[in-house]
Design an enzyme around this catalytic site. Structure first.
Site, mmCIF file in Angstrom:
data_model
loop_
_atom_site.group_PDB
_atom_site.id
_atom_site.type_symbol
_atom_site.label_atom_id
_atom_site.label_comp_id
_atom_site.label_asym_id
_atom_site.label_seq_id
_atom_site.Cartn_x
_atom_site.Cartn_y
_atom_site.Cartn_z
ATOM 1 N N ASP A 161 0.812 -1.213 0.000
ATOM 2 C CA ASP A 161 0.000 0.000 0.000
ATOM 3 C C ASP A 161 0.850 1.270 0.000
ATOM 4 O O ASP A 161 0.610 2.192 -0.788
ATOM 5 C CB ASP A 161 -0.961 0.011 1.203
ATOM 6 C CG ASP A 161 -2.089 -1.010 1.020
ATOM 7 O OD1 ASP A 161 -2.074 -1.750 0.023
ATOM 8 O OD2 ASP A 161 -2.969 -1.053 1.892
ATOM 9 N N SER A 200 -7.094 -6.033 8.944
ATOM 10 C CA SER A 200 -5.903 -5.208 8.807
ATOM 11 C C SER A 200 -5.196 -5.125 10.147
ATOM 12 O O SER A 200 -5.813 -5.225 11.206
ATOM 13 C CB SER A 200 -6.287 -3.810 8.324
ATOM 14 O OG SER A 200 -6.877 -3.099 9.377
#
Lengths: 405, 405, 405, 405
Positions: free
Chosen positions: C19, C182
């Protein structure tokens, strides 16, 4: 904004003045929305009928004009004064406390009229937008809110005036340029901000004051008044029982005539900057002093000190717009419970800006000769007890001192 | 009491007046203790030399007479005013803040002179006994404390007068009977309590006031002054840098001359009952207003609101006698840190009891045209941001409203 | 956004993962900005060298890779634990406390490298964006901040993957789809959120736990440890003096091995919604218990209770991202002052998720047989004192009861 | 004491044990008072009929023996748990909360039987004397209170035993010497203090535990339970609706069997010294965790954080004996208001001392997939809003940083 494009019908908080007339027209022309107007008499001192005529002229079919003064005083102002609420040590929250009431009526009218949105005339730099909108969302989570000052594309006063001219909205001469300061008013207070007041080193010019004479102008002899309380609220003035708004209006008169309640301050806005304002709260200033005085003889120390500790938070909640929040309700429940026996009379002297307590009495007093005498006789207060009281309060401090030697 | 029988040497807080002279003699004759006297000039306005002579006449060899005004103002009064401390909404803690200083000196003198005890003239029904004794114990856990008003066997004023006559203590004519009210005074304030003030419905008679003229008597034109602050404390008056006590004395003069600082209240004592007092705090009243004004432009909102929330607790600690406690020190550390940039000037108008802020400016201002301009230019304040700010603040309220529908 | 178009050089908080690699490339390609990377070892357990290689591969010339574990523990974690900070009764603030350190370094590196902006990988729905940005603005009011998750136009994971492929960013197989939950981690804790954890009625699957074994898996016999404190911070473990991060790492090991520190909660985010998380704080859970235990014998009641009352506010400030605020500093000053004598040893038993205090001792103890004996002998505690103590504490309640009869 | 000489009839809190039997006889013989006994079943686990027989044997004619368990749980324990009350971070106030109920009944019985005094068996060094007496005075300001442990002339255990023998009070063998520790118990908890527990460095011996097995002894497999709440109180367990005391008794059983609720602490007494105690609160420990869990999904953040800030004060009030005080009532009003929608189910796993939340659900949840989805669709959460939210929250910090550069 994009979600707002689909608004069909909007209830506007409408004063009848130039700015909200421009907003009204903008909602009609740019947002293609049907507009319902709501004009409230909060004791701001303006005639309301001109607002009706202007609204009619602009084609509004649903016009709400209401005198909400009694509701304002009894359901908003009095509960707040039970808490002795003061923001940042000085501000009596005169503007803050009016906003939730307006939002409540906007939401109710939206439901009555089938409107899907509300609109208000507060700017994007101030606290009022926050107060209007938090209140509205708390009462109707699905409401759409239009804040034209944030949303429209006008860049300057000139743009606004051009828009007004285009749509033949009447423009008072003194509104063509920017005002030397802006005013908000209701029964509790008036506030003046901006422009000529922007430098906090400069004394406010005399002409900004709206509803009080100066202490210097006030009479040379004091005026004495007597306020009676029940359950923490004033119920009578000089022996005459009065409705909340009537009583408050008289307090305003007394305050105005004696130069009471002017305040020049710099405050911290919820949106993050400091601003300078001049506030006038004639009746509220008297009421705060009187309420503390009646509490001083009827409220237990534990309750009084808890109230004092909770007050700054309570005041901040109101200032920030959280009147309709669970935490404000919780604090109100605690405060209201404390007021059950807050009753009796307070005598005050008003003199050139001063509010001087000269007496307080109550059937529920916790201060009383009779009690004192009773206590002595019954051994309720034995001076020897004080020695033990001090010894045990000192014990931890002595232990600490022994260790730290 | 029994432990006190063995006291050998005692430091007495001695005013030179009749009551503490009786205590002095009582300590000598009934407690068989050697007495050291400590007489402090806290700005109460009495001559101190007579106290020396009386002490000498009663055979005291160790006589401490000290001017502690600068220490009082700089180490006790100013730190307290950094907190904007007010007890129960109105009382500026004038008596409370003087007690820890007296106790501190009593304990130090006890250590210097080898005394094993201290004595004070506070009664068994008041707060001052608590304040004296908690402070003393916190500084010396092993000290013995004699509180004659709690400990002796006199039953009435007549008994006291007889004892005084027996030992040839001079008795002023007006002290033969009970006083119409009792007075405590120091540089910060004077307080009057008791007898003629006992009914809280009766206005205090004019003769109880010690150090202020009434608003009515004050001049018909306002007096303007300018106070400069540094790190939260006043350092100059009208452009003249002054020592703490000198500056404070001038504030007192300004206050007295303009009818500033009178207060008539009913308060809650730590020992459990309500009492009525008349207080005069001329300089302190001016200072509190000025300090809040300089904070209003130099203190961040987060710091300011935290201070406001902590203040009632801080004031209560001082009122209750816990100046020398870890929790007061902790709060002071927080407060003092906040004052680093509290500097600049405040202009005030004093007029017949009113203290009116007419200007404030600071090199450390957080309110500034230049900053505002900078922010606009740099996009520091985008009105569109307000929409997001409100939306997220409203989110929990909307969720709640959705549930509760 | 528009102001961000002109960004020239940006310091990115770069983990080396997919990311933040996408963000890096997006900054280069879409924002046309030169990128400086900052990768911190906060004890999250990842290798840092791969981040360097990836950054180099993407053409970064200024790469900062730093081990900040000691600073993290000594300047952020330990000060917070002095306060016994717990958010909403249970959460030890493991994620919250790491953000200000990262922002501080981003700002410092921006100043070193002449960057005009920073960027982070936090999403627009979470608390971390707020923490990063408030910290950054508090340290550099002029910094520009890029939050790609709020700012870019990608609509889905697919868009991101396409962008990554376009720029040949390596994509680990398990990152093609959305992760089942996450994770955030640092030396203090790991947190898991999202997807499989979204229903708060469902027990978290065993595989979400990152750094603790379950109580069931932990050994059947207890482990005993001894922690030594000085000025409120742990300084030695089992007799061995250790640096802050080394000591903390060992506590983590002890916690992990004994199933200590798992937490499954629903919390209130600052941005307004509730979220469900699974947190693991093995060492922190031990430290909190041990710190309270050493305080229990060394901290005065007044200090301890004030700390307990201030704690929820302090924890909320950290949670909301106000580490670098005047009010957090004020509270820290109060808390730190209280810790001066918080020293000594605590013995703990760790057993299958339990942290059990089995002993505490200190040279600065306020609990001590010797003191107790001293007090008895010297009359420091006379049981008769309790009668007076109670009588005066009861006085106001009796007065109230008399009135209300 | 002198006022107590005239006591005619006294209601004694009578356990039937040796100590209160001695007190009973002492009241009869030394105070010449008629004695009424009150023996309450608070769930302490003792048979009550023996108390009746002993009282009859000592000539008591008015004997009150009452099962007050339901009242105790529903009117004292549950309201307290609504607040998540914990004293000094760990203590669940098991002893503190029982005292006001006992005092309430003592006062009521005194009124029913025409007694002018009450008596209790708490010592002069503890908190319980304060709790008994403050509660009693708050309910009847004129009541006389006899605290024999403070008032009688016995100097030692030997004196007491001699007195008992003189009056043929049966003395259990193990009561001849001083007990190795003293115990207080009720349905909420048992506490053990004194003697073998006096050194806080020594682990408590296993035999002090009264009502829990150790985590080590607990089963190797977890037990799962489900608690249902309504208005903040538990109403059903594993699907079965139960009365408050029945439900609480079952929670105690679950706790005991799984080693839950042991606590070894050093606490600060209201009377000024630190004491060490071992407490067991099996059901209460489960209930606290479960209550926080159901609040986590049903309580708004504003309400939850306010509750957390008020809790330490509320717990301190109960610990110090101020249950029947205006300030506790005020806090209770706030807390109770917050609980209106605190309803739903919590699933817990009990395992060797651990209480682990594994699920929570509610018809009144503020956490919900459906809500989240609704919000996304309706634009309730626009990630762009976060930018504005942060910007305005940062504004004051940026202003501050600009100034301080």
């Amino acid at each position: 904004m994009s979600a707002l494009k689909n608004v069909k019908k909007v209830v506007l908080a409408y004063s009848g003045g130039l700015d909200t007339s421009i907003i009204l027209k903008w909602l009609q022309t740019e947002m293609n929305a049907e507009v319902v107007t709501f004009t409230a008499d909060l004791g701001q001192g303006d005639e309301l009928e001109p607002a009706r005529k202007k609204a009619e002229m602009m084609g509004i079919r649903e016009i709400y004009i209401e005198d909400v003064r009694e509701e304002f005083i009894s359901d908003f102002v009095f509960p707040m004064f039970r808490a002795n609420a003061v923001y940042e040590g000085v501000y009596l929250l005169g503007t803050s406390i009016a906003r939730p009431l307006i939002s409540k009526r906007l939401i109710e009218i939206a439901e009555e009229t089938g409107a899907d949105a509300i609109a208000h005339g507060a700017t994007g730099k101030g606290n009022d937008q926050v107060r209007f909108e938090l209140s509205a969302y708390a009462l109707n989570p699905d409401i759409k809110i239009i804040a034209p000052w944030r949303d429209w594309s006008f860049k300057s006063r000139t743009d606004l005036i051009e828009f007004a001219e285009k749509y033949q909205i009447p423009i008072p001469k003194d509104k063509r340029g920017e005002a030397p300061f802006s005013v908000d008013a209701n029964m509790l207070h008036s506030s003046s901000e901006g422009k000529v007041l922007e430098d906090p080193w400069d004394e406010p010019p005399a002409y900004v004051y709206q509803r009080t004479i100066s202490p210097e102008e006030a009479p040379d002899t004091a005026t004495e008044i007597e306020i009676e309380f029940s359950r923490g609220d004033p119920i009578a003035l000089n022996g005459e029982t009065l409705s909340p708004a009537t009583l408050f209006a008289r307090l305003n008169d007394y305050g105005r005539d004696n130069g009471v309640g002017r305040l020049d301050l710099v405050e911290n806005r919820f949106v993050g900057m400091k601003s300078r304002g001049v506030y006038e709260t004639p009746g509220g200033t008297i009421l705060l002093t009187a309420h503390r005085a009646i509490e001083s003889i009827t409220l237990d120390r534990g309750a009084a000190h808890l109230k004092d500790e909770l007050m700054p938070r309570y005041a901040e909640l109101i200032y920030n717009g959280f009147w309709f929040s669970p935490e404000r309700s919780m604090l109100q429940a605690a405060i209201d419970l404390s007021q059950e026996s807050v009753e009796g009379k307070v005598r005050l002297k008003l003199y050139k800006g001063n509010v001087i307590v000269t007496g307080r009495e109550s059937a529920k007093t916790l201060y009383s000769d009779q009690l004192v005498t009773f206590e002595d006789d019954q051994g309720a207060y034995d001076q020897k007890d004080a020695a033990g009281f001090i010894k045990l309060n000192a014990l931890r401090l002595r232990t600490l001192a022994s260790r730290d030697r």
